[in-house]
Design an enzyme around this catalytic site. Structure first.
Site, PDB file in Angstrom:
ATOM      1  CG  ASN A 126      -1.954  -1.068   1.211  1.00  0.00           C
ATOM      2  OD1 ASN A 126      -2.721  -1.182   0.260  1.00  0.00           O
ATOM      3  ND2 ASN A 126      -1.986  -1.892   2.257  1.00  0.00           N
ATOM      4  CB  CYS A 172      -4.048  -4.943  -4.111  1.00  0.00           C
ATOM      5  SG  CYS A 172      -4.702  -3.543  -5.051  1.00  0.00           S
ATOM      6  N   GLY A 173      -6.956  -6.500  -5.308  1.00  0.00           N
ATOM      7  CA  GLY A 173      -7.589  -7.062  -6.493  1.00  0.00           C
ATOM      8  C   GLY A 173      -7.215  -6.329  -7.765  1.00  0.00           C
ATOM      9  CG  ASN A 174      -8.976  -2.659  -9.028  1.00  0.00           C
ATOM     10  OD1 ASN A 174      -9.590  -3.445  -9.744  1.00  0.00           O
ATOM     11  ND2 ASN A 174      -9.569  -1.658  -8.393  1.00  0.00           N
ATOM     12  NE  ARG A 224      -6.101  -2.858   6.138  1.00  0.00           N
ATOM     13  CZ  ARG A 224      -5.913  -4.133   6.474  1.00  0.00           C
ATOM     14  NH1 ARG A 224      -6.062  -4.514   7.718  1.00  0.00           N
ATOM     15  NH2 ARG A 224      -5.615  -5.034   5.560  1.00  0.00           N
ATOM     16  CB  CYS A 235     -11.311  -0.809  -3.543  1.00  0.00           C
ATOM     17  SG  CYS A 235     -10.711  -2.083  -2.425  1.00  0.00           S
ATOM     18  N   GLY A 236     -10.604  -3.297  -5.962  1.00  0.00           N
ATOM     19  CA  GLY A 236     -11.005  -4.589  -6.511  1.00  0.00           C
ATOM     20  C   GLY A 236     -11.576  -5.547  -5.480  1.00  0.00           C
ATOM     21  CB  THR A 237     -10.358  -6.893  -2.229  1.00  0.00           C
ATOM     22  OG1 THR A 237      -9.895  -5.649  -1.690  1.00  0.00           O
ATOM     23  CG2 THR A 237      -9.183  -7.690  -2.797  1.00  0.00           C
TER      24      THR A 237
END
Length: 256
Positions: free
Chosen positions: A64, A72-74, A187, A196-198
């Site tokens: 991050n 991180c999905g994206n 976060r 935000c992917g997730t």
């Protein structure tokens, strides 16, 4: 030492990408935070290293903007696109994340990320909660555009119930045509991100409890995505896919 980098974005969620297969870039929080700083660095929501792996195509090491780590999905989708650019992979891949191995493929300029099977999100009086590699608090609201995501998100993220590690916070509006609009306080970024992917995936699964079916169309500030899934008789989910674009924006180099 001069390090080449590439800037990628997945529906506005932006990342500094580094080919670290030679191991030259240090896993140093201070350096990562400086690079991600939008005033004094390149500027990004996170930094991703592509590293070698003995049995999988590559390892994605994700940080991050504050130097902390999570799934991180994206970022994963951008890592797949970057690995394709580097000619590490063709159209399919299996790679390592902090949450273990993940699979993905590329079709028609979109990256399809196969997410882990999930239980039904926990349902509370005012919200849902799901940890799908990253923790997500999900609130359904009438007008997501009018939410003060920074203030309200930070209040939940730092609330006692989510101590000591905190949570991501999603504000979700159900729209017509099996569509949801999602805004997320992330976060580690400590601000609203454009996507935000997730969080989008968690929100789509929570929306299934509200009557939405697969595929769920997603609108985020940074663009459009899709989440596909199969729901079992016990309300758990399998065959979950996060689908969306991942694009290279520019490249450069910096000195460390």
């Amino acid at each position: 030492m001069s390090i080449p980098f590439y800037k990628y974005q997945g529906t506005g969620n932006d990342f500094v990408m580094i080919d670290n297969r030679k191991g030259l870039f240090p896993h140093n929080t201070a350096i990562i935070s400086k690079i991600c700083n939008r005033k004094f660095g390149v500027g990004a929501d996170g930094l991703i290293l592509i590293e070698n792996h003995d049995s999988l195509d590559f390892e994605m090491v994700y940080f991050n903007a504050d130097g902390s780590q999570s799934l991180c999905g994206n970022g994963s989708r951008c890592a797949v696109s970057f690995a394709h650019f580097l000619k590490i992979i063709k159209d399919e891949t299996k790679f390592l994340t902090i949450d273990g191995p993940y699979e993905a493929n590329l079709k028609h300029d979109l990256v399809y990320l196969h997410m882990r099977d999930q239980q039904c999100p926990e349902k509370f009086d005012t919200h849902y909660f799901l940890n799908n590699g990253s923790p997500h608090h999900i609130e359904f609201v009438n007008q997501a555009e009018k939410q003060d995501v920074y203030q309200q998100g930070a209040a939940v993220r730092y609330s006692d119930v989510y101590q000591p590690n905190g949570t991501n916070v999603n504000f979700v509006e159900i729209k017509e045509n099996n569509t949801i609009y999602v805004r997320t306080y992330e976060r580690g970024v400590e601000d609203e991100t454009l996507s935000c992917g997730t969080g989008i995936t968690a929100s789509a699964l929570a929306a299934a409890d509200k009557g939405l079916s697969s595929p769920v169309a997603i609108e985020a500030k940074g663009g459009k995505l899709e989440v596909r899934f199969e729901q079992k008789a016990d309300h758990s989910f399998t065959n979950i896919w996060l689908i969306g674009p991942a694009e290279q924006v520019f490249s450069g180099q910096f000195d460390i």
